[in-house]
Design an enzyme around this catalytic site. Structure first.
Site, PDB file in Angstrom:
ATOM      1  N   PRO A  10       0.807  -1.226   0.000  1.00  0.00           N
ATOM      2  CA  PRO A  10       0.000   0.000   0.000  1.00  0.00           C
ATOM      3  C   PRO A  10       0.837   1.272   0.000  1.00  0.00           C
ATOM      4  CG  PRO A  10      -0.251  -1.213   2.094  1.00  0.00           C
ATOM      5  CD  PRO A  10       0.639  -2.040   1.212  1.00  0.00           C
ATOM      6  N   ASP A  62       8.646  -2.544  -9.700  1.00  0.00           N
ATOM      7  CA  ASP A  62       9.643  -3.391  -9.071  1.00  0.00           C
ATOM      8  C   ASP A  62      10.818  -2.516  -8.674  1.00  0.00           C
ATOM      9  OD1 ASP A  62       9.801  -6.327  -8.480  1.00  0.00           O
ATOM     10  OD2 ASP A  62      11.841  -5.893  -9.143  1.00  0.00           O
ATOM     11  N   PHE A 179       8.226   3.200   4.084  1.00  0.00           N
ATOM     12  CA  PHE A 179       8.120   1.755   4.262  1.00  0.00           C
ATOM     13  C   PHE A 179       9.461   1.126   3.873  1.00  0.00           C
ATOM     14  CE2 PHE A 179       6.881   2.725  -0.072  1.00  0.00           C
ATOM     15  CZ  PHE A 179       7.511   1.749  -0.819  1.00  0.00           C
ATOM     16  N   ARG A 206      10.897   6.002  -7.413  1.00  0.00           N
ATOM     17  CA  ARG A 206       9.513   5.760  -7.844  1.00  0.00           C
ATOM     18  C   ARG A 206       8.902   7.043  -8.387  1.00  0.00           C
ATOM     19  NH1 ARG A 206       8.230   3.311  -3.877  1.00  0.00           N
ATOM     20  NH2 ARG A 206       8.727   1.322  -4.827  1.00  0.00           N
TER      21      ARG A 206
END
Ligand code: ITT
Length: 224
Positions: A10, A62, A179, A206
């Site tokens: 998430p 990924d 995270f 990302r």
């Protein structure tokens, strides 16, 4: 058009929602992953499997943490190392090294079953490593690719790949946000876990990949 992010994570979905103009829905499915030293190859395979599972336009992500002193380890094995060794011990291992430089690398892969211009499947090539390293030095992302084949016969579904890289340093864990490896990855004096999601997105692997994906999606014809 709603785009479906197939991921078990998430944290990744929250970051994607910050970037894409389209609504992002999470499909919590643990897509099978091939073993490869190349994140692009893993992501392309993952995107096809995710599309076949979902039956609608999907993207996957990924990513991995590449520690320079360990020749890029854990890299494509980051998930396994995270779940077995853990973040604290990755820090302790790295703390014994003089060089604590590392990078996060990520690939966003999109597949919607439609034809679009494609180039050969990424393989574990020296020239790719060279490009990645050059990109690390600039702190910039590598080039994007469109891939079609996974076995050279041209039958596989086309996948579009978007790369992002961010250089940083491994430090003792700090911060409660983010995270995964975020607490031990420092960029510009702060760990990713000390940044708000939008601050992390502005500089992260990302974020860089998602920004390019968002631009491409906005320009592209919507599939039927
Ligand atoms: P998927 O279902 O999307 O595969 P995942 O969490 O298994 O979710 P990856 O295989 O891409 O995702 O991630 C490899 C590992 O790297 C995993 O332990 C993540 O927590 C970690 N990771 C990935 N992106 C990260 C980021 O932006 N910050 C910190 N850790 C990250």
């Amino acid at each position: 058009m709603t785009v479906t992010f197939v991921t078990t994570n998430p944290g990744k979905v929250n970051e994607a929602r910050e970037y894409l103009a389209e609504p992002v829905e999470q499909l919590d499915f643990d897509t099978p992953e091939i073993q490869s030293a190349d994140l692009g190859a893993i992501a392309a395979h993952k995107a096809r499997a995710a599309y076949e599972h979902a039956g609608e336009p999907v993207f996957v992500d990924d990513a991995g943490l590449f520690v320079d002193a360990f020749d890029g380890f854990p890299g494509p094995y980051s998930s396994y190392v995270h779940d077995t060794v853990g973040v604290e011990r990755v820090w302790r291992l790295t703390s014994e090294e003089d060089d604590r430089a590392a990078s996060f690398r990520g690939v966003v892969a999109y597949c919607d079953g439609q034809e679009f211009e494609a180039t050969p499947e990424p393989v574990d090539r020296e020239d790719r490593r060279g490009r990645d390293l050059a990109a690390d030095e600039r702190g910039a992302a590598t080039t994007d690719e469109q891939v079609r084949t996974d076995d050279g016969d041209g039958d596989a579904l086309p996948v579009k790949l978007f790369y992002g890289v961010v250089p940083g340093e491994i430090v003792a864990p700090r911060g409660d946000g983010g995270f995964g490896y975020d607490p031990i990855f420092e960029y510009d004096d702060r760990t990713f876990a000390e940044m708000d999601p939008d601050e992390k997105n502005a500089v992260s692997h990302r974020g860089r990949a998602l920004a390019k994906f968002a631009d491409w999606l906005a320009e592209r014809d919507t599939p039927e």
